[in-house]
Write a protein that holds these residues in place. Structure first.
Motif, mmCIF file in Angstrom:
data_model
loop_
_atom_site.group_PDB
_atom_site.id
_atom_site.type_symbol
_atom_site.label_atom_id
_atom_site.label_comp_id
_atom_site.label_asym_id
_atom_site.label_seq_id
_atom_site.Cartn_x
_atom_site.Cartn_y
_atom_site.Cartn_z
ATOM 1 N N SER A 64 0.857 -1.225 0.041
ATOM 2 C CA SER A 64 -0.064 0.106 -0.002
ATOM 3 C C SER A 64 0.835 1.316 -0.004
ATOM 4 N N LYS A 65 2.044 1.130 0.345
ATOM 5 C CA LYS A 65 3.147 2.186 0.569
ATOM 6 C C LYS A 65 3.964 2.191 -0.661
ATOM 7 N N ASN A 66 3.936 1.066 -1.412
ATOM 8 C CA ASN A 66 4.788 0.736 -2.517
ATOM 9 C C ASN A 66 6.319 0.617 -1.969
ATOM 10 N N GLU A 67 6.432 0.004 -0.897
ATOM 11 C CA GLU A 67 7.783 -0.310 -0.623
ATOM 12 C C GLU A 67 8.509 -1.266 -1.119
ATOM 13 N N TYR A 68 9.754 -0.853 -1.297
ATOM 14 C CA TYR A 68 10.808 -2.035 -1.661
ATOM 15 C C TYR A 68 11.930 -2.110 -0.814
ATOM 16 N N VAL A 69 12.366 -3.177 -0.690
ATOM 17 C CA VAL A 69 13.704 -3.072 0.001
ATOM 18 C C VAL A 69 14.690 -3.226 -0.799
ATOM 19 N N LEU A 70 16.010 -2.472 -0.539
ATOM 20 C CA LEU A 70 17.057 -2.521 -1.067
ATOM 21 C C LEU A 70 17.933 -3.805 -0.595
ATOM 22 N N ILE A 71 18.454 -4.636 -1.280
ATOM 23 C CA ILE A 71 19.322 -5.862 -0.874
ATOM 24 C C ILE A 71 20.931 -5.341 -0.993
ATOM 25 N N ASN A 72 21.607 -4.716 -0.103
ATOM 26 C CA ASN A 72 22.685 -4.263 -0.255
ATOM 27 C C ASN A 72 23.611 -5.039 -0.957
ATOM 28 N N SER A 73 23.842 -6.318 -0.574
ATOM 29 C CA SER A 73 24.739 -7.003 -1.215
ATOM 30 C C SER A 73 24.674 -7.428 -2.843
ATOM 31 N N SER A 74 23.573 -7.085 -3.392
ATOM 32 C CA SER A 74 23.232 -7.150 -4.658
ATOM 33 C C SER A 74 23.010 -5.947 -5.583
ATOM 34 N N GLY A 75 22.412 -5.217 -4.974
ATOM 35 C CA GLY A 75 21.992 -3.931 -5.543
ATOM 36 C C GLY A 75 20.483 -4.158 -5.806
ATOM 37 N N VAL A 76 19.876 -5.357 -5.892
ATOM 38 C CA VAL A 76 18.450 -5.522 -6.098
ATOM 39 C C VAL A 76 17.389 -4.856 -5.322
ATOM 40 N N TYR A 77 16.163 -4.109 -5.893
ATOM 41 C CA TYR A 77 15.275 -3.641 -5.303
ATOM 42 C C TYR A 77 14.180 -4.647 -5.239
#
Length: 212
Positions: A64-77
């Protein structure tokens, strides 16, 4: 004929970017990629959260907040739309996983490849996935993958495997069951060999279902 069109569309898009990249250093291409990803995030109104916030939210993202987590080790959102029914793959388990996807070139935000069209209605990308501790390896099955048809390689992009530590892989068994669904922004280094070679980031919408 339509199948050929969709495949050629994907490859022509890649070649167009590649021809432009002939005049740029790798560092310049990476800088251009980072800017494109930042612009894509801004254009889509994405709220990026940290891995710590992700952990505190029990490894969920608030759609609902359009959240994505940034995975630091890979740069994938990563956005987990649905965790899915069933259970996570067990340590040491090898399973057949079916994937339905849409792939968009982040530079232009245009659809480049999908198996969610009538032309490919009988093709669900099938891959063999193995879990070893918290690491995953996977290969597409030749002849049962639009990704292989388009890009020729059977290696599953590393970015596609990012969600496996956080989702369930199951099959519909009762009313209310749902397959896992994620949205991913995959930087070139975590993408297909074509993405790596041409420094192209892609956005994916993917569902994962356990095969028989």
């Amino acid at each position: 004929m339509k199948k050929t069109f969709y495949v050629l569309f994907a490859l022509m898009a890649a070649l167009t970017v590649a021809s432009c990249n002939d005049y740029e250093t790798y560092a310049e291409q990476r800088e251009k990629e980072d800017k494109a990803i930042s612009q894509f995030i801004s254009n889509r109104g994405i709220k990026v959260i940290s891995e710590e916030e992700f952990r505190n939210q029990n490894y969920t993202t608030d759609v609902s907040k359009n959240e994505y987590v940034l995975i630091n080790s890979s740069g994938v959102y990563m956005q987990i739309v649905r965790k899915g029914c069933g259970s996570p793959l067990a340590n040491g388990e090898t399973a057949t996983v079916l994937a339905r996807f849409k792939e968009r070139n982040v530079f232009a935000d245009t659809l480049t490849l999908t198996n969610q069209v009538l032309t490919f209605s009988s093709v669900v990308d099938k891959m063999t996935v193995t879990r070893t501790s918290d690491s995953y390896t996977a290969s597409f099955i030749q002849g049962e993958s639009v990704m292989v048809l388009a890009y020729t390689y059977t290696d599953v992009p590393a970015g596609w495997l990012t969600p496996f530590n956080y989702i369930n892989i199951g099959r519909w068994e009762k009313e209310g069951d749902e397959t896992a669904k994620v949205n991913l922004i995959v930087p070139s280094a975590q993408g297909t060999q074509n993405a790596v070679q041409n420094v192209i980031p892609y956005f994916y919408e993917i569902t994962y279902e356990k095969g028989i």
